[in-house]
Design a protein around this motif. Structure first.
Motif, PDB file in Angstrom:
ATOM      1  N   ILE A  48      26.210  -8.600  32.650  1.00  0.00           N
ATOM      2  CA  ILE A  48      26.965  -9.412  33.605  1.00  0.00           C
ATOM      3  C   ILE A  48      26.527  -9.088  35.034  1.00  0.00           C
ATOM      4  N   LYS A  49      26.375  -7.779  35.328  1.00  0.00           N
ATOM      5  CA  LYS A  49      25.987  -7.380  36.690  1.00  0.00           C
ATOM      6  C   LYS A  49      24.590  -7.863  37.056  1.00  0.00           C
ATOM      7  N   SER A  50      23.748  -8.078  36.068  1.00  0.00           N
ATOM      8  CA  SER A  50      22.377  -8.518  36.341  1.00  0.00           C
ATOM      9  C   SER A  50      22.300 -10.018  36.648  1.00  0.00           C
ATOM     10  N   SER A  51      23.403 -10.744  36.432  1.00  0.00           N
ATOM     11  CA  SER A  51      23.406 -12.194  36.636  1.00  0.00           C
ATOM     12  C   SER A  51      24.077 -12.542  37.962  1.00  0.00           C
ATOM     13  N   LYS A  52      23.326 -13.114  38.886  1.00  0.00           N
ATOM     14  CA  LYS A  52      23.881 -13.459  40.200  1.00  0.00           C
ATOM     15  C   LYS A  52      24.945 -14.541  40.094  1.00  0.00           C
ATOM     16  N   TRP A  53      24.757 -15.504  39.178  1.00  0.00           N
ATOM     17  CA  TRP A  53      25.748 -16.569  39.104  1.00  0.00           C
ATOM     18  C   TRP A  53      27.051 -16.083  38.466  1.00  0.00           C
ATOM     19  N   MET A  54      26.977 -15.110  37.556  1.00  0.00           N
ATOM     20  CA  MET A  54      28.210 -14.538  37.007  1.00  0.00           C
ATOM     21  C   MET A  54      28.964 -13.757  38.078  1.00  0.00           C
ATOM     22  N   LEU A  55      28.240 -13.021  38.900  1.00  0.00           N
ATOM     23  CA  LEU A  55      28.872 -12.301  39.996  1.00  0.00           C
ATOM     24  C   LEU A  55      29.530 -13.278  40.969  1.00  0.00           C
ATOM     25  N   SER A  56      28.912 -14.446  41.156  1.00  0.00           N
ATOM     26  CA  SER A  56      29.507 -15.469  42.025  1.00  0.00           C
ATOM     27  C   SER A  56      30.812 -15.993  41.447  1.00  0.00           C
ATOM     28  N   ILE A  57      30.881 -16.110  40.118  1.00  0.00           N
ATOM     29  CA  ILE A  57      32.124 -16.541  39.471  1.00  0.00           C
ATOM     30  C   ILE A  57      33.229 -15.531  39.727  1.00  0.00           C
ATOM     31  N   PHE A  58      32.940 -14.251  39.541  1.00  0.00           N
ATOM     32  CA  PHE A  58      33.953 -13.215  39.787  1.00  0.00           C
ATOM     33  C   PHE A  58      34.357 -13.191  41.259  1.00  0.00           C
ATOM     34  N   ALA A  59      33.395 -13.404  42.144  1.00  0.00           N
ATOM     35  CA  ALA A  59      33.701 -13.436  43.577  1.00  0.00           C
ATOM     36  C   ALA A  59      34.605 -14.620  43.916  1.00  0.00           C
ATOM     37  N   LEU A  60      34.344 -15.786  43.287  1.00  0.00           N
ATOM     38  CA  LEU A  60      35.177 -16.961  43.526  1.00  0.00           C
ATOM     39  C   LEU A  60      36.608 -16.714  43.044  1.00  0.00           C
ATOM     40  N   ILE A  61      36.748 -16.135  41.851  1.00  0.00           N
ATOM     41  CA  ILE A  61      38.083 -15.818  41.332  1.00  0.00           C
ATOM     42  C   ILE A  61      38.789 -14.826  42.262  1.00  0.00           C
ATOM     43  N   GLY A  62      38.053 -13.820  42.742  1.00  0.00           N
ATOM     44  CA  GLY A  62      38.629 -12.855  43.671  1.00  0.00           C
ATOM     45  C   GLY A  62      39.081 -13.499  44.965  1.00  0.00           C
ATOM     46  N   LEU A  63      38.294 -14.462  45.458  1.00  0.00           N
ATOM     47  CA  LEU A  63      38.664 -15.156  46.695  1.00  0.00           C
ATOM     48  C   LEU A  63      39.919 -15.997  46.496  1.00  0.00           C
ATOM     49  N   TYR A  64      40.054 -16.597  45.296  1.00  0.00           N
ATOM     50  CA  TYR A  64      41.290 -17.339  45.009  1.00  0.00           C
ATOM     51  C   TYR A  64      42.493 -16.402  45.024  1.00  0.00           C
TER      52      TYR A  64
END
Length: 391
Positions: A48-64
């Protein structure tokens, strides 16, 4: 044993995404449970950490989550977090070890069920089998339902099925070409004789892309195929009252700059875009906070429409920007940017990249990234497009 259960559940997703929201929910729950019981979390988290788009998903959820700290209207926040939870299925499916045989069976299940759904929808559309439908499914037929799902979801799922078949046919990946040609024609006929503009527009755009990509060096063949395509569109326009009505209504709205007919009211989608942009420009950096859109529109926008039933502006980009500001929009775009980059590096990268590109177009006309059936379908399809390997 756990891995075999995962293989079977993934195939079942192909069967039930087009047919049953309840069973799809159950399968997703079982997949998540098997993923947890399987353990091996270190390698999964490393993936998961190696995938930039997965990290973006977690970042989006965190921003919400942080978006609950600003703004005064969070009435729809619970609804939003329920939809965000679906995005966590991405890392679950992508970090599973799915066999190529499983992927192919899941694809065939998805194509087959959508073929049945298209046939049923055509028969329903021509008032042939409503009594039989009610007898088989123990429910009264409702307007706007195409076979198993609402027409706007059914239409899009048939489009995704068509993309898979176009790839298989054009790249010679199937034995029974005649069968797949028939399936493609049935999908297309269902798409263009029923309601649902999103699938229709996408089918036209992608078909034209394939026509140009495979024939641009042969001008005579290109002209001939374009002529056949235009002829098909003209035939659908003159034989399908639904397609004609959609084309005429859209043309009228565009010509009249958002007004539905002469002396009519402004189209609701124009109102959403215009008022969303107006509000966004007043607070473009932070937005108005998680779950704020519906309340603000209902209380502050003066229009002929009632907005209390609408939680989004029918545009995913404006919706995220409205509530989370410019950083939220950047994170949303980052997900698809890195997915496209990832798929382009693979064999048949252009074919694979059409999936996120098509979904990005869909998000212009509704908040499909937060709609259960379409979100799950996209996750299922992306898993297939990402993990499929030529043998």
């Amino acid at each position: 044993m756990k891995n075999q259960i995962q293989q079977g559940l993934f195939i079942l997703l192909g069967v039930f995404i087009p047919t049953s929201i309840a069973i799809t929910n159950l399968i997703i729950g079982l997949l998540c449970l098997s993923w947890i019981l399987e353990g091996n979390f270190k390698s999964k988290f490393d993936f998961i950490k190696s995938s930039k788009w997965m990290l973006s998903i977690f970042a989006l959820i965190g921003l919400y989550a942080l978006g609950m700290l600003w703004g005064d209207n969070h009435l729809n926040a619970e609804w939003q977090f329920q939809r965000l939870a679906l995005l966590l299925i991405f890392p679950v499916l992508l970090s599973m070890e799915l066999k190529q045989k499983t992927i192919k069976r899941a694809v065939m299940a998805f194509l087959g069920i959508n073929f049945i759904a298209a046939i049923l929808a055509i028969l329903i559309n021509y008032n042939i089998i409503q009594p039989l439908y009610e007898l088989i499914f123990f429910m009264k037929y409702k307007w706007g339902v195409s076979a198993f799902l609402p027409y706007n979801y059914h239409n899009v799922l048939l489009f995704f099925s068509s993309c898979i078949i176009l790839f298989l046919l054009l790249e010679g990946k199937v034995r029974y070409r005649a069968l797949f040609v028939v399936m493609l024609l049935v999908y297309a006929y269902s798409i263009f004789t029923e309601l649902g503009r999103a699938g229709q527009i996408l089918m036209i755009i992608v078909s034209l892309c394939y026509i140009l990509f495979y024939n641009y060096k042969n001008y005579m063949r290109l002209i001939m195929i374009l002529f056949l395509f235009i002829t098909f569109q003209a035939a659908m326009y003159h034989t399908s009252s639904e397609y004609k009505g959609r084309v005429d209504m859209l043309s009228s709205i565009v010509v009249n700059k958002g007004i539905k007919g002469k002396g009519g009211v402004e189209d609701i989608r124009y109102v959403f875009v215009k008022e969303s942009v107006r509000k966004i420009l007043k607070n473009p950096i932070l937005g108005y906070g998680t779950g704020s859109f519906g309340t603000i529109f209902n209380n502050e926008v003066d229009s002929d429409y009632l907005f209390y039933t609408h939680t989004t502006p029918h545009n995913n980009y404006l919706y995220v920007w409205f509530e989370l500001g410019i950083l939220g929009l950047i994170l949303l775009l980052s997900i698809f940017y890195h997915q496209i980059k990832e798929l382009l590096k693979k064999q048949y990268g252009i074919h694979r990249a059409l999936l996120p590109l098509s979904f990005m177009f869909l998000m212009l006309v509704d908040s499909y990234f937060f709609i259960f059936t379409l979100t799950v379908c996209y996750i299922f399809m992306y898993t297939i497009y990402s993990k499929y390997q030529e043998e």
